[in-house]
Design a protein around this motif. Sequence first.
Motif, PDB file in Angstrom:
ATOM      1  N   THR A 166      -0.370   8.217  -0.970  1.00 58.31           N
ATOM      2  CA  THR A 166      -0.976   6.718  -0.701  1.00 58.31           C
ATOM      3  C   THR A 166      -2.089   6.411  -0.666  1.00 58.31           C
ATOM      4  N   GLU A 206      -3.118   2.338  -1.907  1.00 55.45           N
ATOM      5  CA  GLU A 206      -2.271   1.083  -1.437  1.00 55.45           C
ATOM      6  C   GLU A 206      -3.745   1.357   0.030  1.00 55.45           C
ATOM      7  N   THR A 207      -4.316   2.500   0.536  1.00 56.82           N
ATOM      8  CA  THR A 207      -4.196   2.020   2.106  1.00 56.82           C
ATOM      9  C   THR A 207      -5.292   2.310   2.015  1.00 56.82           C
ATOM     10  N   ASP A 261       0.682   4.176   6.587  1.00 58.10           N
ATOM     11  CA  ASP A 261       2.070   4.744   5.495  1.00 58.10           C
ATOM     12  C   ASP A 261       3.491   5.442   5.158  1.00 58.10           C
ATOM     13  N   THR A 317       2.049  -0.049   3.424  1.00 60.69           N
ATOM     14  CA  THR A 317       2.612  -0.282   2.405  1.00 60.69           C
ATOM     15  C   THR A 317       3.502  -1.037   1.511  1.00 60.69           C
ATOM     16  N   GLY A 338       0.243  -3.475   1.315  1.00 65.60           N
ATOM     17  CA  GLY A 338      -0.060  -2.469   0.378  1.00 65.60           C
ATOM     18  C   GLY A 338      -1.025  -3.258  -0.514  1.00 65.60           C
TER      19      GLY A 338
END
Lengths: 270, 220
Positions: free
Chosen positions: A59, A62-63, A170, A194, A216
Motif C-alpha cells: 500500500t 497510498e500510505t 493500512d 488507506t 488514502g
Amino acid sequence: MFDRRWIYLLVALAVIFPLIVPATFKVHITPEARQLFDAIEALPDSSIVMLTFDYYPSTLAETEPISVAALHHLFRKDCRVLTMTTIPLGGPSIAERVTRALAKEHGKVYGVDYVNLGFKYNYVAVLKGMGTSIEAIYPMDNSSTPLSELPMMESIRNYDDISFIFVVSDNAIVDYWISIVNAEYATPVGIGVTAVSAPKYYAFISSGQVTGLLGGMKGAAEYERLVKAEGMALKGMAMQSLVHLLIIALVIIGNIGFFASRRARRRATA
Amino acid sequence: MRRVAPVIIAFLSGFVTVISFCFNPDKTVLGGIEPRVLSWVTIVGGFTLLLGVVSITRVNWQAVHRKKEGWPYKFLTLVAMYVMAVPAMLPSSWSPLFGDAEGSIYDWLFMHIDAPMMGTMFAMLAFYIASAAYRAFRARNPESTLLLAAAVLVMLWRVPMGEAFLRLFGENVPGFINTYLMNGVNAAVQRGIVIGAALGAASMSLRIMLGIERTYMGKG
C-alpha cells in the motif's frame, strides 16, 4: 456485455494517460484533514511526536505520501520525531528510508532530532508496554544503538512525554492505537489510513478519540497541499480521478444493460 | 492435567492482567504485574517466530527431499526465506552487505523485489474491482439502489474531478456528503459494528478464561 479484457485495457489507459499528459487539479481540504494539520500546527516547537509506519509495501502508493507529508510538516515545525512500526515485513526499512531522506532535506540529525525505534513483536504488548517505559520495550533503536546513548531519548520515558501520535497504517492496528494508547494514556492520536479503511474511523472523529483523519491518496494530497509540499499524492490525483470516473461509467453502462435486458425479458414473457 | 493446566494458565493470565489494569503500576505490586506479563508476551512471541521458521523449513524441505508435486516452488520458498533472512541477521560490522541498512542485501531484495511484487499484487485489484463493479453492481432492489447511489456519490467526492462535478450542483454538495453520509450514516453504522465486535471480543475472552472455549488447545 463487455469482455473483461476491454475493461482491463480501459483501466490501464486511465492510469497511463495522466502520466503522459500530466494535469493538476484543485484539491479541496476536508475538515478531518484540516483538524489533523491544525493539531500538529498547534504543538509547541520541538515537541515530541511519534510517527508510525504501520503499513506493508503493497500500500506504499497510498500510505507513503502521507508519511512524507507528515515528516515535512513535523521537521519544519522542529518537532522531534520518534518513528516505529508494528509491521515486520518492510516496516523498519520503509521508516528508515523515508525518515532519513526527509531528515537530510531538512538538515536534521539522527539521535538528536529523530530516532527510529524499528519493530518489536506483538503490537498489543508493545503499545501497552510503551505506556510504562519505551526503553523497556525498545532497549535499542533500529540500528542496535542503546536508547540511553541517544540524546533525544533522555527526555522520553513513556507516552506522557509524547505530545502527539501520528499513525500511518493500512490495517486494523489503528484500532489499538485508539483503544489502548488514546483511551488509556490520553495521548492525542491522528491517523492516515488507506481509502478502503477510512470510513471506519469517522466514528472515532466524532467521539473525539481521533484527532484528524487522512483517507488514502486523496487524504495524502490534502495534507501535501496543507503543508505546501507537492508530492506523489497530488500527482496521483489525475489517475485516481480518471479510474473512479471510469468505474462509475462502467456501473452506469452495466445498469443500463441490466434494465434493458430485464425489460426485453418482461416483454417476451408478456 | 493436559486439559486442566492450560485452562488454569489462561484463567490466571487473563484474570491477573485484568485486575492489574485497575492498580497503579508505579505504586503497587499488583499494578506492576501487567507490564511484566506484557514483556513475557513479547519474549514468548519472539520464540514463536523461531518456531515458525523451523516449521516452514521442515515442511518444505521434506517436500523437496521427497520430490512431491510442486517441490520447485517449495525449494524457492526456502531459498527466498534464507537469502533474505541470513544476511540481515549477520552484523553489519562484517560487511556493508549484511544487516538491514541501506545498501545491504536485505534492503536491495526488499526494495527491488519484495516491495514491487507486493505493489503489483495490490495494484491488480483495480482491474478486478472495475470488472466486478461493471458485472455485479446492479440496482436490483431499493436496498442495492441505495448502496449504489451512496457508492457513486462517495467515489465522486473522493477525487478532485468528481468533486468539481458535484460542485456544479451546488458549492455545498461535497460538504453535505462529508457531513451527512460519512460523519452521519457511515459513522453511526461503523460505531454499531465496532461496539458489536468489542462485545464479541469481550465475551470470547471470558469464554477462554473460563475454559468454555478451548479451540486454542487444538480441540473443540
